[in-house]
Scaffold this motif. Structure first.
Motif, PDB file in Angstrom:
ATOM      1  N   VAL A 354      -5.946  -6.577  18.322  1.00 51.79           N
ATOM      2  CA  VAL A 354      -6.389  -6.344  19.704  1.00 51.79           C
ATOM      3  C   VAL A 354      -6.012  -7.518  20.585  1.00 51.79           C
ATOM      4  O   VAL A 354      -5.518  -7.344  21.720  1.00 51.79           O
ATOM      5  CB  VAL A 354      -7.913  -6.099  19.749  1.00 51.79           C
ATOM      6  CG1 VAL A 354      -8.417  -6.099  21.195  1.00 51.79           C
ATOM      7  CG2 VAL A 354      -8.259  -4.784  19.065  1.00 51.79           C
ATOM      8  N   ASN A 355      -6.223  -8.721  20.065  1.00 53.88           N
ATOM      9  CA  ASN A 355      -5.888  -9.922  20.841  1.00 53.88           C
ATOM     10  C   ASN A 355      -4.389  -9.996  21.119  1.00 53.88           C
ATOM     11  O   ASN A 355      -3.959 -10.330  22.231  1.00 53.88           O
ATOM     12  CB  ASN A 355      -6.346 -11.166  20.085  1.00 53.88           C
ATOM     13  CG  ASN A 355      -6.192 -12.433  20.910  1.00 53.88           C
ATOM     14  OD1 ASN A 355      -6.728 -12.536  22.013  1.00 53.88           O
ATOM     15  ND2 ASN A 355      -5.447 -13.394  20.390  1.00 53.88           N
ATOM     16  N   ALA A 356      -3.564  -9.658  20.107  1.00 55.24           N
ATOM     17  CA  ALA A 356      -2.104  -9.670  20.289  1.00 55.24           C
ATOM     18  C   ALA A 356      -1.695  -8.629  21.325  1.00 55.24           C
ATOM     19  O   ALA A 356      -0.802  -8.872  22.154  1.00 55.24           O
ATOM     20  CB  ALA A 356      -1.409  -9.388  18.957  1.00 55.24           C
ATOM     21  N   TYR A 357      -2.370  -7.487  21.299  1.00 55.41           N
ATOM     22  CA  TYR A 357      -2.067  -6.433  22.267  1.00 55.41           C
ATOM     23  C   TYR A 357      -2.419  -6.894  23.685  1.00 55.41           C
ATOM     24  O   TYR A 357      -1.650  -6.700  24.630  1.00 55.41           O
ATOM     25  CB  TYR A 357      -2.855  -5.174  21.905  1.00 55.41           C
ATOM     26  CG  TYR A 357      -2.601  -4.001  22.815  1.00 55.41           C
ATOM     27  CD1 TYR A 357      -1.510  -3.162  22.609  1.00 55.41           C
ATOM     28  CD2 TYR A 357      -3.449  -3.739  23.896  1.00 55.41           C
ATOM     29  CE1 TYR A 357      -1.269  -2.082  23.454  1.00 55.41           C
ATOM     30  CE2 TYR A 357      -3.222  -2.662  24.739  1.00 55.41           C
ATOM     31  CZ  TYR A 357      -2.130  -1.842  24.514  1.00 55.41           C
ATOM     32  OH  TYR A 357      -1.890  -0.784  25.347  1.00 55.41           O
ATOM     33  N   LYS A 358      -3.580  -7.525  23.824  1.00 57.17           N
ATOM     34  CA  LYS A 358      -4.006  -7.998  25.149  1.00 57.17           C
ATOM     35  C   LYS A 358      -3.097  -9.110  25.666  1.00 57.17           C
ATOM     36  O   LYS A 358      -2.905  -9.266  26.870  1.00 57.17           O
ATOM     37  CB  LYS A 358      -5.448  -8.515  25.084  1.00 57.17           C
ATOM     38  CG  LYS A 358      -6.483  -7.407  24.934  1.00 57.17           C
ATOM     39  CD  LYS A 358      -7.893  -7.993  24.878  1.00 57.17           C
ATOM     40  CE  LYS A 358      -8.941  -6.891  24.790  1.00 57.17           C
ATOM     41  NZ  LYS A 358     -10.314  -7.434  24.680  1.00 57.17           N
ATOM     42  N   GLN A 359      -2.578  -9.921  24.743  1.00 60.00           N
ATOM     43  CA  GLN A 359      -1.708 -11.026  25.148  1.00 60.00           C
ATOM     44  C   GLN A 359      -0.277 -10.556  25.406  1.00 60.00           C
ATOM     45  O   GLN A 359       0.616 -11.371  25.629  1.00 60.00           O
ATOM     46  CB  GLN A 359      -1.694 -12.111  24.044  1.00 60.00           C
ATOM     47  CG  GLN A 359      -3.039 -12.762  23.780  1.00 60.00           C
ATOM     48  CD  GLN A 359      -3.544 -13.540  24.968  1.00 60.00           C
ATOM     49  OE1 GLN A 359      -2.766 -14.137  25.711  1.00 60.00           O
ATOM     50  NE2 GLN A 359      -4.862 -13.527  25.158  1.00 60.00           N
ATOM     51  N   ARG A 360      -0.107  -9.237  25.335  1.00 57.64           N
ATOM     52  CA  ARG A 360       1.204  -8.629  25.575  1.00 57.64           C
ATOM     53  C   ARG A 360       2.265  -9.159  24.613  1.00 57.64           C
ATOM     54  O   ARG A 360       3.402  -9.439  24.985  1.00 57.64           O
ATOM     55  CB  ARG A 360       1.659  -8.841  27.023  1.00 57.64           C
ATOM     56  CG  ARG A 360       0.632  -8.327  28.047  1.00 57.64           C
ATOM     57  CD  ARG A 360       1.199  -8.338  29.444  1.00 57.64           C
ATOM     58  NE  ARG A 360       0.192  -7.983  30.428  1.00 57.64           N
ATOM     59  CZ  ARG A 360      -0.196  -6.743  30.688  1.00 57.64           C
ATOM     60  NH1 ARG A 360       0.341  -5.742  30.023  1.00 57.64           N
ATOM     61  NH2 ARG A 360      -1.115  -6.499  31.618  1.00 57.64           N
ATOM     62  N   GLU A 361       1.841  -9.318  23.366  1.00 64.62           N
ATOM     63  CA  GLU A 361       2.802  -9.692  22.330  1.00 64.62           C
ATOM     64  C   GLU A 361       3.715  -8.497  22.078  1.00 64.62           C
ATOM     65  O   GLU A 361       3.451  -7.368  22.535  1.00 64.62           O
ATOM     66  CB  GLU A 361       2.049 -10.045  21.046  1.00 64.62           C
ATOM     67  CG  GLU A 361       0.989 -11.116  21.239  1.00 64.62           C
ATOM     68  CD  GLU A 361       1.440 -12.462  20.771  1.00 64.62           C
ATOM     69  OE1 GLU A 361       2.498 -12.538  20.128  1.00 64.62           O
ATOM     70  OE2 GLU A 361       0.747 -13.440  21.052  1.00 64.62           O
ATOM     71  N   THR A 362       4.761  -8.697  21.318  1.00 62.66           N
ATOM     72  CA  THR A 362       5.673  -7.592  21.004  1.00 62.66           C
ATOM     73  C   THR A 362       4.933  -6.545  20.184  1.00 62.66           C
ATOM     74  O   THR A 362       3.967  -6.857  19.478  1.00 62.66           O
ATOM     75  CB  THR A 362       6.882  -8.099  20.201  1.00 62.66           C
ATOM     76  OG1 THR A 362       6.411  -8.652  18.960  1.00 62.66           O
ATOM     77  CG2 THR A 362       7.636  -9.166  20.971  1.00 62.66           C
ATOM     78  N   SER A 363       5.364  -5.293  20.295  1.00 60.07           N
ATOM     79  CA  SER A 363       4.686  -4.213  19.571  1.00 60.07           C
ATOM     80  C   SER A 363       4.697  -4.466  18.070  1.00 60.07           C
ATOM     81  O   SER A 363       3.757  -4.112  17.366  1.00 60.07           O
ATOM     82  CB  SER A 363       5.347  -2.869  19.882  1.00 60.07           C
ATOM     83  OG  SER A 363       6.708  -2.882  19.488  1.00 60.07           O
ATOM     84  N   SER A 364       5.751  -5.097  17.567  1.00 62.56           N
ATOM     85  CA  SER A 364       5.832  -5.356  16.125  1.00 62.56           C
ATOM     86  C   SER A 364       4.697  -6.279  15.669  1.00 62.56           C
ATOM     87  O   SER A 364       4.199  -6.153  14.550  1.00 62.56           O
ATOM     88  CB  SER A 364       7.182  -5.974  15.755  1.00 62.56           C
ATOM     89  OG  SER A 364       7.367  -7.209  16.443  1.00 62.56           O
ATOM     90  N   GLU A 365       4.270  -7.202  16.551  1.00 68.05           N
ATOM     91  CA  GLU A 365       3.219  -8.152  16.192  1.00 68.05           C
ATOM     92  C   GLU A 365       1.882  -7.449  16.044  1.00 68.05           C
ATOM     93  O   GLU A 365       1.220  -7.550  15.019  1.00 68.05           O
ATOM     94  CB  GLU A 365       3.122  -9.250  17.253  1.00 68.05           C
ATOM     95  CG  GLU A 365       1.995 -10.263  17.021  1.00 68.05           C
ATOM     96  CD  GLU A 365       2.188 -11.093  15.776  1.00 68.05           C
ATOM     97  OE1 GLU A 365       1.193 -11.649  15.273  1.00 68.05           O
ATOM     98  OE2 GLU A 365       3.326 -11.182  15.284  1.00 68.05           O
ATOM     99  N   TYR A 366       1.445  -6.721  17.070  1.00 66.42           N
ATOM    100  CA  TYR A 366       0.125  -6.103  16.961  1.00 66.42           C
ATOM    101  C   TYR A 366       0.140  -4.910  15.997  1.00 66.42           C
ATOM    102  O   TYR A 366      -0.851  -4.613  15.347  1.00 66.42           O
ATOM    103  CB  TYR A 366      -0.447  -5.724  18.332  1.00 66.42           C
ATOM    104  CG  TYR A 366       0.235  -4.646  19.118  1.00 66.42           C
ATOM    105  CD1 TYR A 366       0.117  -3.304  18.762  1.00 66.42           C
ATOM    106  CD2 TYR A 366       0.975  -4.957  20.264  1.00 66.42           C
ATOM    107  CE1 TYR A 366       0.732  -2.312  19.507  1.00 66.42           C
ATOM    108  CE2 TYR A 366       1.586  -3.966  21.020  1.00 66.42           C
ATOM    109  CZ  TYR A 366       1.457  -2.645  20.631  1.00 66.42           C
ATOM    110  OH  TYR A 366       2.059  -1.649  21.363  1.00 66.42           O
TER     111      TYR A 366
END
Length: 416
Positions: A354-366
């Protein structure tokens, strides 16, 4: 959390009451009652007169008779209803008799004290068990009073106290266990000064470890810590918690109490140092200890995240994952620990996703993190199929991973 678990465990401890049977010749007290038609109510009227009349109230025999009669009333289901405090009045009368003459009637006083000690003990245990098992908090003050009176009967017996202590030994009850229950009753009654007196008999802060271990119970350190926190004396609570770990380094409940304390005090670095010490002292901890360590490291990680120290938090999060994984590998019989290990691992990876998604990380990360979370959450769901938190996390994870079939299945379970 530690204290609640401990109290639940503690609720399961039930002592059986004494059953006392003695073959005794007719006593002076029995003879007195027989002379008055064998009626306790009439005997009570007579002894009340004898001990209130200035011309007869300085007689050790009359006070003994009152003690005997009131003890018999306390033992009677019928007469006790009309004299609810009969055992207390009996005890005061026996003490008064002894005060007036220490030698006369001593053997008969001992018999009465033996009966009274049994009454006080049985009543204390009944009140205590009902308080902890049936959540009748109002019982604690009365339980404490009866524990105190029981202990006082031992003091009044002086050199003859072996008659009670031998009975305790026979029933596998120790005085230290009674101090523990009395201390806890005092704590729950907000009579903290009395609680300290009892807990200090069990928690020997300045004694060597071996001596302190012999004198104490792990629960004494747990309850004493809780009581000191209730008194807002965090420094004293810290001292007791640390001594508890020193004396019982392999006890998960003592450890949980210390962890809970350090969490409340926001002493994360101190808590981290403590954890490293505990790990070094327990090279092969059991599954409960492993789970406790995992929780502790997870809490430390959360606190460092809150403070903005992400890299430090990640170090402790890795340790938490390691310990939860060890629990799962060992597959303990305690399914609650298994469930919580799966659940915590799922939450760790899910929150990171969720945090990676909110931080707008790459889709592969979240997506990677959600994929890590899902197997643990699915296992947790198997153990608790209706857990709404798990269902909601799985729904969001499946949706993020574009797994429409599983997302729809979860939606049906949530909203059907």
């Amino acid at each position: 959390m530690a204290s609640k678990l401990t109290i639940v465990l503690f609720f399961l401890i039930v002592f059986h009451a004494f059953i006392v049977a003695q073959n005794k010749p007719t006593s002076r007290g029995e003879a007195f009652i027989q002379q008055i038609e064998g009626k306790l109510d009439k005997a009570k009227i007579q002894v009340d007169k004898l001990t209130s009349d200035p011309t007869t109230n300085q007689s050790a025999e009359n006070w003994y008779l009152k003690g005997y009669v009131y003890t018999e009333i306390a033992k009677s289901a019928v007469y006790k209803k009309n004299v609810p405090n009969a055992e207390f009045e009996a005890f005061d009368a026996i003490k008064k008799s002894k005060e007036l003459d220490r030698k006369k009637f001593e053997s008969e006083r001992i018999n009465v004290l033996f009966d009274l000690s049994t009454i006080f003990y049985n009543k204390a245990i009944t009140l205590y068990n009902d308080a902890v098992e049936k959540n009748i908090a109002s019982n604690f003050p009365e339980a404490l009073t009866h524990f105190e009176k029981f202990l006082e009967t031992i003091d009044v017996l002086e050199g003859d106290k072996a008659i009670i202590t031998n009975l305790l030994d026979f029933n596998k009850v120790t005085l230290n266990s009674i101090y523990l229950y009395a201390g806890y009753s005092a704590f729950k009654s907000n009579q903290f000064d009395k609680g300290k007196v009892f807990f200090d008999k069990l928690v020997l802060l300045n004694a060597p470890v071996n001596q302190a271990r012999q004198a104490g119970y792990p629960l004494a350190y747990i309850y004493y810590t809780e009581m000191l926190l209730a008194m807002k004396d965090t420094n004293a609570a810290r001292g007791v918690a640390l001594k508890g770990i020193e004396v019982f380094p392999d006890n998960p409940d003592v450890l949980m109490t210390a962890i809970d304390l350090f969490s409340k005090m926001r002493k994360m670095y101190e808590m981290a140092d403590l954890m490293e010490k505990i790990v070094s002292q327990n090279p092969q901890p059991d599954t409960k200890m492993l789970f406790v360590l995992g929780q502790a490291y997870n809490n430390i990680a959360k606190e460092f995240i809150r403070k903005g120290y992400q890299s430090t938090a990640d170090q402790y999060k890795t340790k938490a994952i390691e310990y939860f994984e060890k629990v799962i590998q060992l597959n303990p019989s305690d399914k609650r620990i298994v469930f919580n290990s799966y659940y915590n691992l799922g939450v760790i990876y899910y929150n990171a996703g969720v945090n990676a998604y909110k931080q707008r990380e790459t889709s592969s990360e979240y997506e990677f993190l959600f994929k890590k979370a899902v197997p643990y959450l699915e296992k947790a769901k198997e153990l608790d199929p209706k857990n709404k938190n798990i269902l909601n996390m799985l729904l969001k994870a499946y949706t993020s991973l574009n797994d429409k079939v599983k997302a729809e299945q979860i939606e049906n379970e949530l909203y059907k």
